[in-house]
Write a protein that holds these residues in place. Structure first.
Motif, short mmCIF file in Angstrom:
data_model
loop_
_atom_site.label_atom_id
_atom_site.label_comp_id
_atom_site.label_asym_id
_atom_site.label_seq_id
_atom_site.Cartn_x
_atom_site.Cartn_y
_atom_site.Cartn_z
N SER A 155 15.43 61.13 44.15
CA SER A 155 16.41 61.94 44.48
C SER A 155 16.15 62.73 45.63
O SER A 155 16.97 62.92 46.73
CB SER A 155 16.80 63.00 43.33
OG SER A 155 16.95 62.57 42.19
N SER A 156 14.88 62.91 46.04
CA SER A 156 14.55 63.83 47.23
C SER A 156 14.56 62.56 48.44
O SER A 156 15.08 63.30 49.47
CB SER A 156 13.11 64.19 47.18
OG SER A 156 12.30 62.98 47.46
N GLN A 157 14.48 61.30 48.42
CA GLN A 157 14.72 60.59 49.48
C GLN A 157 16.26 59.93 49.59
O GLN A 157 16.57 59.57 50.71
CB GLN A 157 13.91 59.40 49.16
CG GLN A 157 12.38 59.65 49.09
CD GLN A 157 11.73 60.54 50.47
OE1 GLN A 157 11.93 59.92 51.37
NE2 GLN A 157 11.53 61.68 50.23
N LEU A 158 16.87 59.86 48.40
CA LEU A 158 18.36 59.40 48.76
C LEU A 158 19.16 60.55 49.21
O LEU A 158 20.30 60.50 49.98
CB LEU A 158 18.88 59.09 47.17
CG LEU A 158 17.94 57.74 46.75
CD1 LEU A 158 18.67 57.32 45.42
CD2 LEU A 158 18.60 56.73 47.84
N PHE A 159 18.86 61.84 48.74
CA PHE A 159 20.05 62.82 48.88
C PHE A 159 19.49 64.27 49.90
O PHE A 159 20.31 65.01 50.09
CB PHE A 159 20.39 63.54 47.53
CG PHE A 159 20.87 62.44 46.62
CD1 PHE A 159 21.96 61.58 46.75
CD2 PHE A 159 20.26 62.37 45.43
CE1 PHE A 159 22.41 60.78 46.08
CE2 PHE A 159 20.67 61.31 44.41
CZ PHE A 159 21.62 60.62 44.75
N THR A 160 18.20 63.88 50.53
CA THR A 160 17.77 64.69 51.33
C THR A 160 17.21 64.06 52.48
O THR A 160 16.80 63.06 52.58
CB THR A 160 16.74 65.76 50.58
OG1 THR A 160 15.43 65.33 50.56
CG2 THR A 160 17.47 66.33 49.41
N ASP A 161 16.85 65.09 53.72
CA ASP A 161 16.07 64.52 54.69
C ASP A 161 14.91 64.92 55.00
O ASP A 161 14.12 64.97 55.72
CB ASP A 161 17.10 64.85 55.95
CG ASP A 161 18.30 64.42 56.04
OD1 ASP A 161 18.52 63.32 55.77
OD2 ASP A 161 19.27 65.11 56.72
N ILE A 162 14.16 65.24 53.51
CA ILE A 162 12.87 65.79 53.50
C ILE A 162 11.75 64.64 53.78
O ILE A 162 11.84 63.63 53.14
CB ILE A 162 12.29 66.50 52.25
CG1 ILE A 162 13.34 67.52 52.05
CG2 ILE A 162 10.98 67.21 52.23
CD1 ILE A 162 13.42 68.44 50.58
N HIS A 163 11.09 64.89 54.77
CA HIS A 163 9.81 63.73 54.99
C HIS A 163 9.27 63.51 53.80
O HIS A 163 8.74 64.44 53.06
CB HIS A 163 8.92 64.30 55.87
CG HIS A 163 8.19 63.26 56.62
ND1 HIS A 163 7.23 62.28 56.09
CD2 HIS A 163 8.29 62.54 57.99
CE1 HIS A 163 6.59 61.56 56.75
NE2 HIS A 163 7.21 61.55 58.13
N TYR A 164 8.88 62.09 53.40
CA TYR A 164 8.23 61.93 52.12
C TYR A 164 7.00 62.37 52.10
O TYR A 164 6.31 62.73 51.08
CB TYR A 164 8.36 60.46 51.92
CG TYR A 164 7.53 59.58 52.92
CD1 TYR A 164 6.25 59.24 52.56
CD2 TYR A 164 7.98 59.18 54.03
CE1 TYR A 164 5.72 58.15 53.24
CE2 TYR A 164 7.35 58.09 54.96
CZ TYR A 164 6.31 57.93 54.55
OH TYR A 164 5.30 57.22 55.34
#
Length: 529
Positions: free
Chosen positions: A450-459
């Motif tokens: 979800s963090s990678q699909l729905f946000t722009d937060i660097h992994y």
């Protein structure tokens, strides 16, 4: 690449294969240990060579130099900080793996947790290797090989045809490596290619600095300091798309721990050592290599920026352009052999890890009353099937949408942090349970995805937080869930001598000091004025 260069290339590749073949004949390939682990006969140098060349692919050589062309030395975080994780492999992880007599990382998961958890981890490894790593290594390596040496022009064919041809040839040679000599043959081959890569890799920035400084290396270096001092800083901005500096101590470090200490593709080479001492030697040799690897995996991109300006597009063309600009014509055959070795070694290393997991984690336990000879034979069948499939898929990657490689790299995050959490708690907690492990895997995949699909937060920022969450979740569920009986490891006889290398501690200390020194050198306190 002219006729002379092609002859030199062929002679070098054939000579290295012949040398490696003669050194590998002592191992019985009809046994699974002989095929997958080189008969547990590798020494420190061959372990180091095999790990280095499995890790280094042309995509990495070209890609990291392309990133440094755009942003600067911050990209060296992937190389230099890896040395810290490699010290952890030598001093902590490897002794524990060997103590419990495992052949794969997933074997340890089965001993500590259960078979289902082991197979979940194994399937994720296999899926990643087959879908992303193997075809991408062949495609990107063939793309770069064709880009530098113009195979399409030499043969008078379309570039995609040349890439497909290089991919298939590399895949077939990789298959022959494993079928004829197993891990031991590839390890000796990797050692020679590794030495060649170190020499040839360092020669490129050396020649480029000479060209940039009109015959003087220091003059070339001073030109870079005067024109682009900001690119010499190893600390990326907080919002950097490459390596934000806060992640050096958290997310990037955690990712390195996963890759170097729990990744089957890497750990398998250390497990193939004839004893703990040789395994620790090999790992620590790799740590030293990774620190100075930044000088030819990252620094040439900055030289390219100073030579060509900001006109190179895409940035991944920076390194091939630099090579063709500074390398003498007579050396193209030698450099081609080294680049080919990098493609071949990465492919063979990942292919061997994939077939090891398939054979030992699925075929062997599910097939009743199977002999060791049958296990080895099925391993060879898996090797052929996966190797040929990867070679056929590789050219098709050119039709994939832009950005696929970035997505593929992020995929590892779906399982890397919970796997690392499982291994760490498996080592140090008596209460971590199989139920908690499975729940954490599911939780992590949902949250990270979800963090990678729905946000722009660097992994890497996500890694910085989610590993702690994974560890806490396993601990809480294990303490308050079912089956909270303290775990005790069964008595398992180690398969090799566990006497550690007597120099391991001071060598590890030197590596850590060098890491700090490298970061100081490439910083505003050093040369990045």
């Amino acid at each position: 690449m002219g006729l002379l260069s092609f002859i030199i290339f062929t002679v070098i590749v054939a000579g290295i294969w012949l040398y490696a073949y003669t050194r590998s004949r002592k191992v019985n390939l009809s046994s699974s240990e002989g095929l997958f682990l080189g008969g547990r006969s590798l020494t420190g140098i061959t372990i180091a060579g095999s790990i280095v060349m499995t890790n280094l692919s042309t995509e990495q050589i070209v890609g990291q130099n392309g990133q440094s062309y755009e942003t600067g030395m911050e990209v060296m975080g992937w190389e230099v900080t890896a040395a810290v994780a490699i010290v952890a492999l030598a001093l902590i992880f490897l002794p524990k793996y060997l103590k419990y007599g495992v052949d794969t990382v997933t074997d340890f998961i089965e001993i500590r947790f259960d078979t289902t958890t082991k197979r979940i981890a194994s399937l994720l490894f296999i899926f990643t290797y087959v879908v992303s790593f193997l075809p991408v290594v062949l495609y990107s390596g063939s793309l770069v090989f064709n880009q530098i040496f113009s195979i399409d022009e030499l043969l008078g064919v379309h570039s995609l045809v040349a890439i497909a041809l290089i991919s298939v040839i590399t895949g077939i040679i990789g298959l022959l490596y494993l079928l004829i000599g197993g891990l031991r043959l590839s390890a000796f081959s990797d050692t020679v290619y590794g030495i060649g890569l170190l020499i040839a890799g360092l020669a490129i920035p050396f020649l480029a600095l000479l060209a940039l400084g009109d015959g003087g290396i220091l003059a070339g270096f001073e030109t870079i300091r005067a024109n682009t001092p900001e690119k010499l800083s190893s600390f990326g901005a907080v919002n950097s798309e490459m390596v934000p500096w806060p992640t050096l101590f958290l997310g990037l470090f955690f990712n390195n721990l996963f890759f170097w200490c729990t990744n089957q593709m890497i750990v398998q080479k250390a497990l193939a050592g004839r004893d703990l001492k040789e395994g620790q030697k090999g790992a620590l040799y790799v740590g030293i290599f990774k620190i100075f690897g930044a000088l030819f995996l990252v620094f040439p991109g900055i030289i390219a920026y100073n030579m060509f300006g900001d006109s190179v597009a895409p940035a991944d063309n920076a390194y091939p352009m630099l090579v063709t600009a500074v390398l003498p014509e007579w050396a193209f055959g030698i450099f081609a052999a080294v680049i080919f070795g990098a493609i071949l070694s990465s492919f063979v290393g990942a292919l061997n890890a994939t077939t090891t997991l398939l054979t030992l984690d699925f075929y062997k336990p599910l097939k009743k009353n199977v002999t060791d000879k049958q296990v080895s034979r099925m391993g060879k069948v898996f090797t052929i099937a996966i190797g040929l499939t990867s070679a056929l898929i590789a050219p098709l990657i050119s039709f994939a949408p832009a950005g696929l490689f970035h997505v593929v790299q992020q995929f590892n995050g779906l399982y890397s942090m919970p796997l690392l959490a499982l291994i760490l708690l498996g080592f140090y907690s008596k209460y971590a349970t199989p139920f908690a492990a499975k729940v954490t895997f599911i939780f992590h995949i949902i949250v990270y995805g979800s963090s990678q699909l729905f946000t722009d937060i660097h992994y890497l920022y996500v890694f910085s937080v989610i590993l702690f969450v994974d560890v806490f979740l396993i601990w809480v569920i294990s303490r308050f869930g079912p089956n909270t009986t303290p775990f005790e490891f069964p008595k398992i006889e180690a398969k090799v001598d566990l006497t550690p290398w007597k120099h391991r501690k001071w060598v590890s200390a030197i590596i850590l000091i060098l890491v700090v020194g490298m970061y100081w050198f490439f910083s505003p306190m050093g040369i990045a004025k």
